[in-house]
Write a protein that holds these residues in place. Sequence first.
Motif, short mmCIF file in Angstrom:
data_model
loop_
_atom_site.label_atom_id
_atom_site.label_comp_id
_atom_site.label_asym_id
_atom_site.label_seq_id
_atom_site.Cartn_x
_atom_site.Cartn_y
_atom_site.Cartn_z
N LEU A 156 30.46 45.67 31.05
CA LEU A 156 30.62 45.71 32.50
C LEU A 156 30.91 44.33 33.08
O LEU A 156 31.78 44.16 33.94
CB LEU A 156 29.36 46.30 33.13
CG LEU A 156 29.35 46.42 34.65
CD1 LEU A 156 30.48 47.33 35.11
CD2 LEU A 156 28.01 46.93 35.14
N LEU A 157 30.18 43.33 32.58
CA LEU A 157 30.41 41.97 33.06
C LEU A 157 31.82 41.50 32.72
O LEU A 157 32.49 40.85 33.53
CB LEU A 157 29.37 41.02 32.46
CG LEU A 157 27.93 41.20 32.97
CD1 LEU A 157 27.01 40.26 32.22
CD2 LEU A 157 27.84 40.95 34.46
N THR A 163 38.82 41.24 34.39
CA THR A 163 39.85 42.28 34.55
C THR A 163 39.95 42.64 36.04
O THR A 163 39.02 42.40 36.82
CB THR A 163 39.49 43.55 33.74
OG1 THR A 163 38.33 44.17 34.31
CG2 THR A 163 39.21 43.20 32.28
N PRO A 164 41.09 43.24 36.44
CA PRO A 164 41.25 43.66 37.85
C PRO A 164 40.53 44.97 38.16
O PRO A 164 40.89 45.64 39.14
CB PRO A 164 42.77 43.80 37.97
CG PRO A 164 43.25 44.11 36.61
CD PRO A 164 42.33 43.38 35.68
N LEU A 165 39.53 45.31 37.35
CA LEU A 165 38.80 46.54 37.61
C LEU A 165 38.19 46.54 39.01
O LEU A 165 38.25 47.52 39.73
CB LEU A 165 37.70 46.72 36.55
CG LEU A 165 36.79 47.94 36.70
CD1 LEU A 165 37.61 49.21 36.52
CD2 LEU A 165 35.65 47.89 35.68
N LEU A 166 37.60 45.39 39.41
CA LEU A 166 37.09 45.20 40.76
C LEU A 166 37.81 44.02 41.39
O LEU A 166 37.19 43.06 41.87
CB LEU A 166 35.57 44.98 40.73
CG LEU A 166 34.71 46.17 40.31
CD1 LEU A 166 33.25 45.78 40.26
CD2 LEU A 166 34.91 47.34 41.26
N VAL A 190 44.19 34.27 50.11
CA VAL A 190 43.33 34.99 49.17
C VAL A 190 44.20 35.60 48.08
O VAL A 190 45.12 36.37 48.38
CB VAL A 190 42.53 36.09 49.89
CG1 VAL A 190 41.65 36.85 48.91
CG2 VAL A 190 41.69 35.49 51.00
N PRO A 191 43.93 35.29 46.80
CA PRO A 191 44.75 35.85 45.71
C PRO A 191 44.47 37.34 45.53
O PRO A 191 43.35 37.74 45.25
CB PRO A 191 44.33 35.04 44.48
CG PRO A 191 42.97 34.55 44.80
CD PRO A 191 42.90 34.38 46.29
N SER A 192 45.49 38.14 45.70
CA SER A 192 45.33 39.59 45.58
C SER A 192 45.26 39.99 44.10
O SER A 192 46.02 39.49 43.27
CB SER A 192 46.51 40.30 46.25
OG SER A 192 46.38 41.70 46.12
N GLY A 193 44.34 40.89 43.80
CA GLY A 193 44.19 41.39 42.44
C GLY A 193 43.23 40.60 41.58
O GLY A 193 42.82 41.08 40.51
#
Length: 359
Positions: A156-157, A163-166, A190-193
């Motif tokens: 999860l961490l 990863t772009p999961l969140l 703000v960097p998207s993704g």
Amino acid sequence: MSEEDPTRRRPDPGAGSDVPASGASGSGRPEPGRSGSGQAGSGDARSDRGGADRGGADRSGSSRAGADPRSDSARTGSRDSRADRSRSGRVGSGGARPGRGGSTRSSSERSSGERVVSDRARRTTRTRSRRRDPRRGKIIRRRIVALVVVFGTLGLLYGVYFTPLLGVRSVEVLGTKDLTKPQVLDAAAVPSGNPMLTIDLAAIRDRVAALNRVASVNVSRSWPATVRIDVAERVAVGVIKTPGGAHLIDHTAKDFATVPSAPAGLPELQLTSSAITDPTAVAVVQVLMAVPEKIRAEVLSVSAKSPNSVVLALSAGRQVRWGGTADSPRKAAVLAALMSQPGKVYDVSSPQLATISNP
């Protein structure tokens, strides 16, 4: 030829096995002078009990022939028991001679064997108890669950951080009035993704705070995928009029914006410099902020030649001579009381000696 003494009769050679084996001393050695008389009665004893009992048989045959039958039977039993122990010692020790040494070796061997058997039995018992112990199954299950939790947490961490999961999917801007949302977004960058947890909120805050109209800004994460920017814009308390436009001044004496014309309701600050490092400009703004709000609405302009000579021009041609920034709270209270009296000039530069004049 004299008559033979009955007590001196020789024992019957055939009855040697019934004669006691030893005397009272029990030493096992034949007494001198009696070996000849004891040989005849010890023949059977030699074949049954060995050479160790020969001397005792001779002595018992020669010296105890006329003794009490009960003592003879007791001695015979003692001799038999010793012979039996001797034979058992020889059998148990592999043919060793009877005696104390053989008995000690036999006892130590038996003790060693018993310890080996006891250790084996103990190990067997422990093994069986482990196999039958229901707690082992519970411990194994708990360890498996712990490993699953650990690896699940690590996964999860990894998914959250790398990863772009969140990842960032939107940016929310709040609190703007004169600023536009695109202006704030361009400054925030703000960097998207990118993963939410890797977003540098402090850097975003610093970039937005660099905008002149921004007084303060707060940047936070709004899960699962939004960055929130709360902006507080500067509020103008005065204006400096120049040929190039009207400069808006906030309560820190900062010139944060220039507009074509002065907004209505703002007093004019008659200053030669609008820099926040200019002590005169700072004193003018501080005095203006110290004036009671009801009176401040009547202020048309504020001027000063030095930090200790601030003068406020009010509506209806009235004037307030304030002086310096010292004792500003007391000056404000005195001015509020004086304004209830008619007059043109209200001098509160010395609040202890405030005056009203009509020049």
